[in-house]
Design a protein around this motif. Structure first.
Motif, PDB file in Angstrom:
ATOM      1  N   GLY B  78      55.405  39.118  13.136  1.00 28.91           N
ATOM      2  CA  GLY B  78      56.167  39.124  11.895  1.00 28.91           C
ATOM      3  C   GLY B  78      55.397  39.665  10.719  1.00 28.91           C
ATOM      4  N   GLU B  79      54.081  39.867  10.872  1.00 29.31           N
ATOM      5  CA  GLU B  79      53.288  40.382   9.756  1.00 29.31           C
ATOM      6  C   GLU B  79      53.511  41.878   9.582  1.00 29.31           C
ATOM      7  OE1 GLU B  79      49.272  38.466   8.449  1.00 29.31           O
ATOM      8  OE2 GLU B  79      49.206  38.830  10.615  1.00 29.31           O
ATOM      9  N   HIS B  80      53.428  42.359   8.345  1.00 30.47           N
ATOM     10  CA  HIS B  80      53.474  43.774   8.064  1.00 30.47           C
ATOM     11  C   HIS B  80      52.156  44.140   7.394  1.00 30.47           C
ATOM     12  CE1 HIS B  80      58.130  43.328   7.771  1.00 30.47           C
ATOM     13  NE2 HIS B  80      57.669  43.222   9.010  1.00 30.47           N
ATOM     14  N   VAL B  81      51.248  44.750   8.184  1.00 30.25           N
ATOM     15  CA  VAL B  81      49.891  44.991   7.707  1.00 30.25           C
ATOM     16  C   VAL B  81      49.712  46.466   7.357  1.00 30.25           C
ATOM     17  CG1 VAL B  81      47.431  44.785   8.240  1.00 30.25           C
ATOM     18  CG2 VAL B  81      49.075  43.160   9.216  1.00 30.25           C
ATOM     19  N   ALA B  82      49.220  46.736   6.159  1.00 26.83           N
ATOM     20  CA  ALA B  82      48.858  48.102   5.802  1.00 26.83           C
ATOM     21  C   ALA B  82      47.354  48.242   5.927  1.00 26.83           C
ATOM     22  CB  ALA B  82      49.297  48.428   4.386  1.00 26.83           C
ATOM     23  N   VAL B  83      46.886  49.285   6.648  1.00 24.01           N
ATOM     24  CA  VAL B  83      45.452  49.559   6.770  1.00 24.01           C
ATOM     25  C   VAL B  83      45.150  50.757   5.887  1.00 24.01           C
ATOM     26  CG1 VAL B  83      43.564  50.135   8.324  1.00 24.01           C
ATOM     27  CG2 VAL B  83      45.439  48.687   9.126  1.00 24.01           C
ATOM     28  N   MET B  84      44.212  50.595   4.963  1.00 24.60           N
ATOM     29  CA  MET B  84      43.928  51.673   4.023  1.00 24.60           C
ATOM     30  C   MET B  84      42.442  51.991   4.023  1.00 24.60           C
ATOM     31  SD  MET B  84      46.591  50.755   0.995  1.00 24.60           S
ATOM     32  CE  MET B  84      46.912  52.458   0.693  1.00 24.60           C
ATOM     33  N   GLY B  85      42.111  53.097   3.439  1.00 28.03           N
ATOM     34  CA  GLY B  85      40.710  53.493   3.373  1.00 28.03           C
ATOM     35  C   GLY B  85      40.603  54.992   3.273  1.00 28.03           C
ATOM     36  N   ARG B  86      39.423  55.433   2.830  1.00 26.50           N
ATOM     37  CA  ARG B  86      39.217  56.874   2.728  1.00 26.50           C
ATOM     38  C   ARG B  86      39.260  57.514   4.101  1.00 26.50           C
ATOM     39  NH1 ARG B  86      36.435  57.894  -2.365  1.00 26.50           N
ATOM     40  NH2 ARG B  86      35.820  55.845  -3.150  1.00 26.50           N
ATOM     41  N   SER B  87      39.446  58.798   4.116  1.00 31.06           N
ATOM     42  CA  SER B  87      39.393  59.537   5.368  1.00 31.06           C
ATOM     43  C   SER B  87      38.009  59.328   5.994  1.00 31.06           C
ATOM     44  CB  SER B  87      39.665  61.012   5.067  1.00 31.06           C
ATOM     45  OG  SER B  87      39.081  61.792   6.046  1.00 31.06           O
ATOM     46  N   GLY B  88      37.968  58.963   7.266  1.00 31.63           N
ATOM     47  CA  GLY B  88      36.686  58.712   7.917  1.00 31.63           C
ATOM     48  C   GLY B  88      36.250  57.270   7.857  1.00 31.63           C
ATOM     49  N   ALA B  89      37.088  56.408   7.262  1.00 31.54           N
ATOM     50  CA  ALA B  89      36.691  55.006   7.122  1.00 31.54           C
ATOM     51  C   ALA B  89      36.829  54.245   8.432  1.00 31.54           C
ATOM     52  CB  ALA B  89      37.529  54.346   6.032  1.00 31.54           C
ATOM     53  N   GLY B  90      37.575  54.790   9.391  1.00 33.21           N
ATOM     54  CA  GLY B  90      37.726  54.114  10.670  1.00 33.21           C
ATOM     55  C   GLY B  90      39.128  53.591  10.933  1.00 33.21           C
ATOM     56  N   LYS B  91      40.105  54.018  10.132  1.00 37.91           N
ATOM     57  CA  LYS B  91      41.477  53.504  10.286  1.00 37.91           C
ATOM     58  C   LYS B  91      42.051  53.834  11.666  1.00 37.91           C
ATOM     59  CE  LYS B  91      43.283  55.868   6.819  1.00 37.91           C
ATOM     60  NZ  LYS B  91      42.285  56.643   6.087  1.00 37.91           N
ATOM     61  N   SER B  92      41.950  55.110  12.042  1.00 36.73           N
ATOM     62  CA  SER B  92      42.542  55.514  13.324  1.00 36.73           C
ATOM     63  C   SER B  92      41.868  54.807  14.487  1.00 36.73           C
ATOM     64  CB  SER B  92      42.425  57.030  13.498  1.00 36.73           C
ATOM     65  OG  SER B  92      43.235  57.686  12.567  1.00 36.73           O
ATOM     66  N   THR B  93      40.559  54.666  14.399  1.00 44.60           N
ATOM     67  CA  THR B  93      39.842  53.985  15.468  1.00 44.60           C
ATOM     68  C   THR B  93      40.292  52.527  15.567  1.00 44.60           C
ATOM     69  OG1 THR B  93      37.994  55.403  14.925  1.00 44.60           O
ATOM     70  CG2 THR B  93      37.548  53.568  16.395  1.00 44.60           C
ATOM     71  N   LEU B  94      40.480  51.897  14.409  1.00 45.61           N
ATOM     72  CA  LEU B  94      40.937  50.506  14.400  1.00 45.61           C
ATOM     73  C   LEU B  94      42.307  50.392  15.066  1.00 45.61           C
ATOM     74  CD1 LEU B  94      40.646  47.567  13.485  1.00 45.61           C
ATOM     75  CD2 LEU B  94      41.739  48.205  11.331  1.00 45.61           C
ATOM     76  N   LEU B  95      43.237  51.295  14.687  1.00 51.95           N
ATOM     77  CA  LEU B  95      44.572  51.245  15.285  1.00 51.95           C
ATOM     78  C   LEU B  95      44.485  51.472  16.788  1.00 51.95           C
ATOM     79  CD1 LEU B  95      46.884  53.079  12.702  1.00 51.95           C
ATOM     80  CD2 LEU B  95      46.236  50.686  12.827  1.00 51.95           C
ATOM     81  N   GLY B  96      43.574  52.355  17.203  1.00 53.45           N
ATOM     82  CA  GLY B  96      43.392  52.606  18.624  1.00 53.45           C
ATOM     83  C   GLY B  96      42.959  51.351  19.367  1.00 53.45           C
ATOM     84  N   LEU B  97      42.061  50.604  18.765  1.00 51.09           N
ATOM     85  CA  LEU B  97      41.613  49.353  19.405  1.00 51.09           C
ATOM     86  C   LEU B  97      42.770  48.371  19.520  1.00 51.09           C
ATOM     87  CD1 LEU B  97      38.102  48.553  17.847  1.00 51.09           C
ATOM     88  CD2 LEU B  97      38.667  49.693  19.987  1.00 51.09           C
ATOM     89  N   LEU B  98      43.579  48.299  18.468  1.00 54.89           N
ATOM     90  CA  LEU B  98      44.708  47.370  18.495  1.00 54.89           C
ATOM     91  C   LEU B  98      45.696  47.775  19.585  1.00 54.89           C
ATOM     92  CD1 LEU B  98      45.402  46.836  14.674  1.00 54.89           C
ATOM     93  CD2 LEU B  98      44.041  45.424  16.225  1.00 54.89           C
ATOM     94  N   TYR B  99      46.037  49.050  19.618  1.00 58.11           N
ATOM     95  CA  TYR B  99      47.011  49.528  20.598  1.00 58.11           C
ATOM     96  C   TYR B  99      46.537  49.227  22.014  1.00 58.11           C
ATOM     97  CZ  TYR B  99      49.867  52.630  23.420  1.00 58.11           C
ATOM     98  OH  TYR B  99      50.719  53.126  24.387  1.00 58.11           O
ATOM     99  N   ALA B 100      45.250  49.433  22.240  1.00 57.55           N
ATOM    100  CA  ALA B 100      44.717  49.231  23.588  1.00 57.55           C
ATOM    101  C   ALA B 100      44.833  47.783  24.030  1.00 57.55           C
ATOM    102  CB  ALA B 100      43.265  49.691  23.634  1.00 57.55           C
ATOM    103  N   GLN B 101      44.955  46.876  23.086  1.00 57.46           N
ATOM    104  CA  GLN B 101      45.058  45.457  23.464  1.00 57.46           C
ATOM    105  C   GLN B 101      46.363  45.136  24.172  1.00 57.46           C
ATOM    106  OE1 GLN B 101      44.247  42.755  20.269  1.00 57.46           O
ATOM    107  NE2 GLN B 101      42.036  43.031  20.495  1.00 57.46           N
ATOM    108  N   ARG B 102      47.451  45.746  23.760  1.00 63.22           N
ATOM    109  CA  ARG B 102      48.726  45.446  24.430  1.00 63.22           C
ATOM    110  C   ARG B 102      49.653  46.663  24.386  1.00 63.22           C
ATOM    111  NH1 ARG B 102      49.993  40.020  21.665  1.00 63.22           N
ATOM    112  NH2 ARG B 102      51.566  40.076  23.286  1.00 63.22           N
ATOM    113  N   PRO B 103      49.275  47.685  25.129  1.00 61.07           N
ATOM    114  CA  PRO B 103      50.074  48.915  25.101  1.00 61.07           C
ATOM    115  C   PRO B 103      51.525  48.689  25.525  1.00 61.07           C
ATOM    116  CG  PRO B 103      48.488  48.981  26.894  1.00 61.07           C
ATOM    117  CD  PRO B 103      48.132  47.808  26.042  1.00 61.07           C
ATOM    118  N   HIS B 104      51.763  47.656  26.319  1.00 57.74           N
ATOM    119  CA  HIS B 104      53.121  47.464  26.835  1.00 57.74           C
ATOM    120  C   HIS B 104      54.072  46.892  25.801  1.00 57.74           C
ATOM    121  CE1 HIS B 104      52.627  48.670  31.012  1.00 57.74           C
ATOM    122  NE2 HIS B 104      51.368  48.267  30.850  1.00 57.74           N
ATOM    123  N   ASP B 105      53.541  46.412  24.676  1.00 59.20           N
ATOM    124  CA  ASP B 105      54.416  45.818  23.679  1.00 59.20           C
ATOM    125  C   ASP B 105      54.501  46.655  22.415  1.00 59.20           C
ATOM    126  OD1 ASP B 105      54.671  43.640  25.383  1.00 59.20           O
ATOM    127  OD2 ASP B 105      52.823  42.742  24.607  1.00 59.20           O
TER     128      ASP B 105
END
Lengths: 291, 269, 500
Positions: B78-105
């Motif tokens: 139910g949370e709506h989380v915005a991830v922000m930061g400068r380019s190169g801060a690691g946002k995409s990598t963070l999202l990648g880690l999250l996605y890998a946790q439960r790709p089926h959902d």
């Protein structure tokens, strides 16, 4: 991806079935071939006349299979794609060794006493001689087809006899022109200084004005040897009824239409048997062309 | 060509272990450190708590260069989380880690739209549900789609204003249209959690706002990398800010102002 | 590997070619070629189109279409497995390293002189080529979409939706281009007896009937020059069905299965091992005694000559391509000149190398030279044509120089990397093509294969053919390494990929 694999396998299977089907459907047709030793154009046109002749004499459908090379003719015979063929001396022996039981049926009258001509370009200064022209040593030299009796086997044999060494060591360079007409062309243009070919082809081409006799001339006639002949597979009787081989031989010997004989440039055909060609097998073994 | 950073994000969504790499680098990097130094609680237990994603002291790196350092992050249903930061801060990598946790959902909106450009918009949206149909049905749809399937996709496309373009080749669309196609694919996928890497970067602020509202209405949980502060404040209920691989802010939206955020990264006012 | 500069590499190749020239078997010995050349010229000027047998043209297309179609169909699954299995990669190398001519000569032993031999002689080596090229296309494709497929998507669905559409267009272009190569390959099939244009062409040529030969060649040029008009995605189904229906009928034929068994269990088994006791040391001693002279007298000198020939022809090809490419560039030739240049290069690249070499043999006499020049002309025209297309695809600044200055200071330096990529890629192709010249008496590996087949020694032929595979594979690896070291790996190397 799996489906693609399966589909290709099925397609290949279907294709081989088709080929096999062809083979079965075509078995009742008698097929023959002839080694392409000279003018290769109009092969089909020329030999279809023979197919018609045999069809009339033998009462079975007869077809001619055109081939482009000496080994292809032997292979067609080995594979039973053709049941009989007009071979040279060496190819005939190769074919009979590959298909045990095969029989030499007939030869041209001229084939009992066949010979080759050594020819040379005028610039070599070589002239017609009775003895083996030892002056050809160190020249460039072209044979005909590799498996030709008159364009390779016997000339090589005579060269070895006269010079006492391999042709590779006698000549500056050796080529294989592929056929007799081309040997004339290559020596006439000076591409090769010396060459060797079937005497009948030489005489025919001189007669038809294709040879520039100022540029190229005969320098030596070889001793005679047996050459071209008709050979049939040993199992031809099983496929076409007993006694078929005899009927085929009779049909060949009965060719008397000058037009048909002219195709082979022979006066007439006479009976032949395997023993007539024993000498070729022996020479073939000595020169290493036959195992 | 898509940007390298999206490749990083998309490195290997179907592999269970996370693969991180620095933004701005080509794909194929290796994860420097294990993302889960401590074992996670059992899935059941977490679901009772409503935990969707959980990272504890997660690190990731590329060629020995750390991209994410000691990230602790728990996202509940139910949370709506915005991830922000400068380019190169690691946002995409963070999202990648999250996605890998439960790709089926997870339904995914990658940074570069990652469309199959020679295929039609319809097929690109349909791709969102490839896992739910038999292979035979999928192949049939590739050649001759069922009317019901087209109708359903048309409905989704209507919500992103692309209905007319349904049978156009995706490669023929503008950048903004491609991004909306990518959103439609995630909507059509329909899984409860949406992970989106700059899903409205190619749209204007108003259009982007509409799309974000749409995503919120269709997905229960959202984790979105955003670069527009106003979008974040308007649509998220929690903002995470990364700087040089470290989490420096993780606050409910109510506790933040636009200026708080702008100070930390160079978004547009 | 240290990064090599373009200049150093070119110099290295140039020097090695010069070194090869000093050891190569090169001589000019023809004494009076002019009579024959005059007749040739007369024939070319007065082609006899009435003599062209229409069926041979139909069969040429039919063999090419069916052969290429089967090759592409078989190549696709191989391409998918290609990056995963070393065995598949090796198989692809073996399939494509053996010249169509050799495939045909071996297939005749099994299928006889008929449609199956013709089709498979194209399909088998082409399957190996398609496997490699399709795999490269898949590798180069933009596969971003594959990484966002929902978890749980099956492999087949993933391939069909995310991969196939991205690569299908290039597969299509490449396959249609390959048809042109297929048409050229059918000529070779004609030389060994299948009823294509090549069959009659060789016959006329051998007999010096140049008017007929010229007409046939002209028809063949038109066939190749108009390929883009008649071989399109929309016409492919019709072409395919028609070709299957129109393939020449098989004449006679024993059992292919029996022939295959004989070929595998007898013909290609090394003579000393046939029926020998494989457990006995004497058998293997005899085998060594059999193999050693083949290796020393045929494989090693044959491979050496093949490499020497290829090295000189490679540098010749590059030089010629650099000279020719402005001819097909609009920038250099203008709207009027460019089509003429194109026509010239189509003729140059479509003339069978074998014919070219034969004419040169008459002119220059027997040596490696005719073969070198034939390979140079054929391949130089191909690379020149590609370079010309690249030259027109470049962006030129508004105040770019013109003519020779543009050539020397702008176009050529900018295209040099691309030029090297093409040259290195065609290195292996030249080695493979040199096989056919063996028949002209150049003592390459092909020469010894021809000899072995004439003597019906297929066991020896197989050893020699495997040696050609090894040489090709070696060159392929070397070329790949060099391209990598020169950072040329991502540049276009295939005709189908050149800018339109």
């Amino acid at each position: 991806m799996l489906t693609t694999v399966k589909r290709s396998i099925l397609a290949l299977a279907a294709m081989s079935a088709l080929t096999a089907g062809y083979a079965l459907a075509q078995q009742a047709t008698l097929v023959f071939t002839a080694i392409p030793d000279e003018d290769e154009t109009r092969l089909v046109e020329r030999f279809t006349q023979y197919a018609k002749y045999f069809e009339g004499k033998l009462g079975v459908p007869v077809k001619y299979l055109p081939v482009k090379s000496y080994p292809a003719a032997v292979t067609a015979f080995t594979n039973n794609q053709v049941q009989f063929a007009w071979f040279g001396g060496l190819t005939g022996v190769q074919a009979r060794l590959a298909v045990p039981g095969s029989q030499a049926l007939a030869q041209g009258e001229e084939d009992q006493q066949f010979k080759s001509y050594f020819i040379a370009h005028v610039s070599t200064g070589l002239k017609l001689s009775q003895e083996f022209p030892k002056g050809i040593e160190g020249k460039t030299f072209t044979f005909g087809a590799r498996a030709s009796t008159s364009g390779r086997l016997f000339p090589e044999h005579f060269i070895r006899q006269a010079m006492g060494k391999d042709p590779e060591k006698v000549f500056a360079r050796i080529g294989y022109s592929g056929d007799h007409s081309r040997t004339i062309q290559l020596v006439q243009s000076g591409a090769y200084q010396v060459g060797v070919l079937n005497h009948l082809v030489w005489e025919q081409e001189v007669k038809s004005g294709k040879v520039d006799t100022k540029a190229v001339s005969v320098i030596w006639e070889t001793p005679t040897y047996p050459d071209y002949h008709w050979v049939a597979r040993g199992d031809i009787d099983t496929s076409f009824g007993s006694g078929f081989m005899g009927r085929l031989q009779a049909a060949i010997l009965a060719v008397d239409d000058p037009k048909l004989l002219a195709i082979f440039d022979r006066k007439r055909f006479i009976p032949a048997n395997n023993d007539d060609y024993k000498v070729i097998e022996d020479v073939g073994k000595v020169t290493g062309l036959i195992n | 060509m898509d940007e390298p950073s999206s490749r990083a994000f998309l490195a290997s969504p179907r592999a269970p272990t996370a693969r991180g790499e620095g933004e701005g680098h080509a794909q194929g990097a290796q994860v420097g450190a294990a993302p889960h130094p401590r074992p996670l609680p059992a899935r059941r237990e977490r679901e009772q708590d409503g935990v969707v994603f959980e990272l504890r002291r997660a690190c990731a790196g590329y060629d020995g260069r750390p991209v994410l350092i000691d990230i602790d992050l728990t996202v509940r249903a139910g949370e709506h989380v915005a991830v922000m930061g400068r380019s190169g801060a690691g946002k995409s990598t963070l999202l990648g880690l999250l996605y890998a946790q439960r790709p089926h959902d997870v339904a995914l909106v990658p940074q570069a739209s990652a469309l199959v450009k020679p295929l039609s918009v319809f097929h690109n949206v349909y791709i969102g549900r490839l896992d739910r149909h038999s292979t035979a049905y999928n192949l049939r749809t590739l050649v001759w789609p069922a009317a019901s399937e087209v109708a359903e996709v048309r409905g989704v496309l209507a919500s992103v204003d692309l209905e007319v373009e349904i049978f156009k080749a995706a490669g023929a669309l503008s950048g903004g249209q491609q991004q909306r196609t990518s959103v439609a694919r995630a909507l059509y996928n329909g899984r409860p959690t949406l992970v989106g890497d700059e899903p409205v970067s190619a749209l204007d602020r108003i259009q982007g706002s509409e799309i974000l509202a749409l995503l919120k209405s269709r997905h229960e949980t959202l984790v979105l990398a955003l670069h527009d502060v106003h979008h974040a404040l308007e649509h998220a209920d929690r903002v995470v800010v990364l700087e040089q691989g470290r989490k420096i802010i993780d606050e409910p939206v109510g506790a933040l102002t636009a200026n708080d955020l702008l100070r930390h990264f160079g978004g547009e006012p | 590997m240290k990064r090599l500069a373009f200049g150093n590499t070119s110099l290295l190749f140039l020097l090695s070619a010069l070194a090869c020239l000093t050891v190569a078997d090169i001589a000019v010995t023809a004494l009076n070629p002019w009579g024959e050349m005059l007749r040739l010229l007369r024939g070319v000027l007065r082609p006899d189109f009435l003599s062209v047998e229409a069926w041979s043209v139909v069969w040429t297309v039919a063999f090419a279409v069916v052969g290429v179609a089967i090759g592409a169909t078989a190549g696709l699954p191989l391409a998918i497995l290609f990056p995963r299995f070393a065995g598949v990669r090796l198989a692809a190398v073996v399939l494509r390293s053996i010249h169509e001519l050799f495939w045909a000569l071996m297939l005749i032993q099994v299928f006889g002189l008929g449609p199956a031999t013709g089709v498979l002689a194209i399909a088998i080596p082409y399957a190996g080529i398609f496997a490699k090229v399709f795999a490269e296309i898949i590798e180069e494709a933009d596969l971003a979409a594959e990484r966002v497929l929902p978890a749980g998507t099956t492999a087949v669905s993933a391939f069909a939706f995310a991969r196939l559409p991205e690569v299908a267009g290039r597969f299509k272009t490449y396959t249609l281009y390959r048809l042109e190569c297929g048409l050229r390959s059918t000529l070779v099939l004609g030389f060994i007896g299948l009823p294509t244009v090549g069959f009659h062409l060789e016959g006329y040529f051998k007999q010096g009937r140049y008017a007929e030969a010229a007409a046939l060649l002209a028809v063949f040029y038109v066939l190749i020059g108009t390929r883009r008009l008649w071989a399109r995605p929309t016409t492919v189904p019709i072409l395919l069905v028609a070709s299957l229906l129109l393939l020449p009928e098989a004449v006679g034929g024993g059992s292919a299965l029996a022939n295959l068994v004989r070929f595998i269990t007898h013909d290609i088994v090394p003579a000393p091992l046939r029926g020998g006791d494989l457990g006995s040391l004497a058998t293997w001693g005899a085998f060594a005694g059999w193999l050693q002279p083949i290796a020393w007298n045929q494989v090693l000198p044959g491979a050496w000559n093949t490499l020497v020939l290829a090295q000189i022809a490679l540098v010749g090809m590059g030089t010629l391509a650099l000279l020719l490419f402005p001819l097909v560039s609009r920038r250099f030739m203008g709207r009027v000149g460019q089509p003429a240049g194109r026509l010239l290069l189509v003729v140059m690249r479509s003339t069978p190398e074998y014919m070219l070499a034969y004419v040169l043999l008459q002119l220059l006499g027997p040596s490696m030279l005719p073969a070198i020049l034939a390979l140079t002309v054929h391949n130089g025209a191909i690379v020149g044509y590609l370079m010309g297309r690249h030259a027109d695809a470049l962006d030129y600044r508004a105040d770019a120089p013109k003519g020779l200055n543009l050539y020397a200071y702008d176009t050529t330096p900018r295209l040099y990397g691309q030029f090297l990529a093409y040259n290195l890629y065609r290195w292996e192709i030249i080695v493979r093509e040199s096989a056919i010249f063996g028949i002209l008496g150049v003592a390459t590996l092909g020469y010894h294969v021809d000899a072995a087949i004439s003597e019906l020694r297929f066991d020896v032929a197989v050893v020699l053919i495997l040696a050609t595979v090894a040489v090709c594979a070696l060159i392929d690896i070397l070329s790949r390494r060099l391209r990598k070291a020169l950072r040329l790996s991502t540049l276009a190397t295939r005709l189908a990929d050149a800018p339109a």
